[in-house]
Scaffold this active site. Structure first.
Site, PDB file in Angstrom:
ATOM      1  CG  MET A   1      -8.549   6.948   2.534  1.00 46.49           C
ATOM      2  SD  MET A   1      -7.506   7.172   3.992  1.00 46.49           S
ATOM      3  CE  MET A   1      -6.815   5.528   4.143  1.00 46.49           C
TER       4      MET A   1
ATOM      5  CG  ASP B   1      -5.815  -2.945   3.616  1.00 44.41           C
ATOM      6  OD1 ASP B   1      -4.684  -2.644   4.047  1.00 44.41           O
ATOM      7  OD2 ASP B   1      -6.545  -2.154   2.976  1.00 44.41           O
ATOM      8  N   GLY B   2      -4.255  -4.228   6.667  1.00 44.69           N
ATOM      9  CA  GLY B   2      -4.096  -3.510   7.928  1.00 44.69           C
ATOM     10  C   GLY B   2      -3.272  -4.283   8.931  1.00 44.69           C
TER      11      GLY B   2
ATOM     12  CG  ASP C   1      -5.128   2.275   1.039  1.00 48.30           C
ATOM     13  OD1 ASP C   1      -6.008   1.405   1.120  1.00 48.30           O
ATOM     14  OD2 ASP C   1      -3.920   2.053   1.284  1.00 48.30           O
TER      15      ASP C   1
ATOM     16  CB  SER D   1      -0.877   0.011   1.256  1.00 51.61           C
ATOM     17  OG  SER D   1      -1.288   1.342   1.542  1.00 51.61           O
TER      18      SER D   1
ATOM     19  CG  MET E   1     -11.053  -2.801   5.993  1.00 53.56           C
ATOM     20  SD  MET E   1      -9.537  -2.345   5.118  1.00 53.56           S
ATOM     21  CE  MET E   1      -8.566  -1.544   6.398  1.00 53.56           C
TER      22      MET E   1
ATOM     23  CG  HIS F   1      -3.944  -1.823  -1.344  1.00 49.46           C
ATOM     24  ND1 HIS F   1      -5.047  -2.636  -1.487  1.00 49.46           N
ATOM     25  CD2 HIS F   1      -4.235  -0.971  -0.330  1.00 49.46           C
ATOM     26  CE1 HIS F   1      -5.963  -2.296  -0.591  1.00 49.46           C
ATOM     27  NE2 HIS F   1      -5.506  -1.279   0.123  1.00 49.46           N
TER      28      HIS F   1
ATOM     29  CG  HIS G   1      -9.191  -0.320   0.186  1.00 46.17           C
ATOM     30  ND1 HIS G   1      -8.500  -0.362   1.385  1.00 46.17           N
ATOM     31  CD2 HIS G   1     -10.503  -0.453   0.502  1.00 46.17           C
ATOM     32  CE1 HIS G   1      -9.366  -0.499   2.379  1.00 46.17           C
ATOM     33  NE2 HIS G   1     -10.587  -0.544   1.873  1.00 46.17           N
TER      34      HIS G   1
ATOM     35  CG  MET H   1     -11.242   2.829   2.730  1.00 44.63           C
ATOM     36  SD  MET H   1      -9.645   2.880   3.556  1.00 44.63           S
ATOM     37  CE  MET H   1      -8.590   2.941   2.121  1.00 44.63           C
TER      38      MET H   1
ATOM     39  CG  PHE I   1      -5.377   6.930  10.107  1.00 42.15           C
ATOM     40  CD1 PHE I   1      -4.907   8.169   9.676  1.00 42.15           C
ATOM     41  CD2 PHE I   1      -6.645   6.843  10.668  1.00 42.15           C
ATOM     42  CE1 PHE I   1      -5.705   9.307   9.817  1.00 42.15           C
ATOM     43  CE2 PHE I   1      -7.444   7.971  10.809  1.00 42.15           C
ATOM     44  CZ  PHE I   1      -6.970   9.210  10.386  1.00 42.15           C
ATOM     45  N   GLY I   2      -2.612   4.054   7.981  1.00 46.04           N
ATOM     46  CA  GLY I   2      -1.624   2.982   8.014  1.00 46.04           C
ATOM     47  C   GLY I   2      -0.991   2.913   9.398  1.00 46.04           C
ATOM     48  N   GLY I   3      -0.209   1.881   9.624  1.00 48.85           N
ATOM     49  CA  GLY I   3       0.595   1.781  10.836  1.00 48.85           C
ATOM     50  C   GLY I   3      -0.148   1.376  12.094  1.00 48.85           C
TER      51      GLY I   3
HETATM   52  C1  DX5 Z   1      -5.930   1.601   5.882  1.00 47.90           C
HETATM   53  C2  DX5 Z   1      -5.547   1.173   4.489  1.00 47.90           C
HETATM   54  C3  DX5 Z   1      -4.388   0.253   4.411  1.00 47.90           C
HETATM   55  C4  DX5 Z   1      -3.131   0.772   5.043  1.00 47.90           C
HETATM   56  C5  DX5 Z   1      -2.259  -0.380   5.405  1.00 47.90           C
HETATM   57  O1  DX5 Z   1      -7.175   2.196   5.864  1.00 47.90           O
HETATM   58  O2  DX5 Z   1      -6.634   0.527   3.863  1.00 47.90           O
HETATM   59  O3  DX5 Z   1      -4.171  -0.181   3.085  1.00 47.90           O
HETATM   60  O4  DX5 Z   1      -2.421   1.658   4.241  1.00 47.90           O
HETATM   61  O5  DX5 Z   1      -1.156   0.081   6.098  1.00 47.90           O
HETATM   62  P1  DX5 Z   1      -0.426  -0.844   7.182  1.00 47.90           P
HETATM   63  O6  DX5 Z   1       0.095  -2.038   6.462  1.00 47.90           O
HETATM   64  O7  DX5 Z   1       0.646   0.039   7.698  1.00 47.90           O
HETATM   65  O8  DX5 Z   1      -1.435  -1.202   8.224  1.00 47.90           O
HETATM   66 ZN    ZN Z   2      -6.285  -0.425   1.890  1.00 45.05          ZN
END
Ligand code: DX5
Ligand code: ZN
Length: 232
Positions: A41, A179-180, A39, A7, A141, A37, A70, A72, A147-149
């Site tokens: 948003m 994912d996540g 994202d 991602s 999910m 991937h 993806h 969102m 958010f990532g991380g």
């Molecule tokens: C979160 C996203 C993910 C995210 C994954 O809403 O859909 O794709 O970027 O990041 P990590 O792998 O850091 O959880």
């Molecule tokens: Zn995603």
């Protein structure tokens, strides 16, 4: 087949082309990312704003890897088809943001893309169970989207397991994407539970050597693959 889709949400956006190249294996050698991937948003469906179609088009123009989008975003019925037209290999709206998922899946197919359907952690599988035959990919999910991380939500393992059972019982041709919070540790449990497409943001982009991180993820997933011979 195990697939790793980095991602780009938290990559260095000012150097997007370089960041795409960082996860792309040398031609012929394979073994880099299996897909990218992206994202999308809208700050309504999730409390964050990333990018829309123009950035996704720029990604598509730069990379030769398949791109999975993806979405969102609210009102996916209206916005998703443009991502198929742009050339994404798979377009994945959220079930919670789609009023006519079957019509949308058929529209995405007509436009030449695969159709995915995504579920937030608290949305039960049953919400889409009866229409899964229309889709190519189910995105589960494993963090709250936005958010990532974030850390992997362990209670999602039973949802992954039930999704894999459903696919086996119905003989569906459906990929199960997680994912996540996917790391070289959590990927083992997700793979064992039955996921086969893995999104990884921080695990790949925070690594010094992104290709080595992808390799490590793929090896961890492949050696813990769900044994499908037990499926009906
Ligand atoms: C979160 C996203 C993910 C995210 C994954 O809403 O859909 O794709 O970027 O990041 P990590 O792998 O850091 O959880
Ligand atoms: Zn995603």
């Amino acid at each position: 087949m195990t697939a790793i889709h980095p991602s780009i949400l938290n990559c260095d956006i000012a150097h997007l082309a370089d960041e795409l190249d960082r996860v792309t294996g040398a031609a012929g050698a394979g073994k880099g990312a299996d897909g990218i991937h992206v994202d999308v948003m809208d700050n309504h469906f999730v409390p964050n704003l990333s990018w829309g179609l123009p950035v996704v088009e720029a990604v598509l123009a730069h990379t030769s890897l398949p791109v999975d989008a993806h979405l969102m975003i609210r009102d996916a019925d209206r916005w998703a088809p443009a991502y198929a037209e742009a050339g994404c290999q798979i377009v994945t709206p959220h079930a919670e943001a789609t009023t006519a998922p079957v019509r949308l899946a058929r529209e995405l197919h007509r436009l030449g893309a695969g159709a995915g359907i995504a579920l937030r952690p608290a949305t039960p599988l049953e919400a889409v169970a009866d229409v899964l035959g229309e889709f190519d990919l189910l995105l589960l999910m494993t963090v709250e989207p936005g958010f990532g991380g974030q850390p992997f939500i362990e209670s999602m393992l039973s949802k992954i397991r039930r999704a894999r059972e459903l696919v086996g019982a119905r003989g569906l041709n459906l990929r199960v994407q997680v994912d996540g919070g996917i790391t070289s540790q959590t990927i083992e449990r997700a793979a064992q539970a039955g996921a086969d497409v893995f999104v990884a943001g921080s695990a790949v982009y925070r690594a010094e050597d992104a290709l080595a991180a992808i390799r490590e993820l793929r090896e961890a997933a492949s050696s813990h693959r769900h044994d499908r011979s037990h499926d009906h």
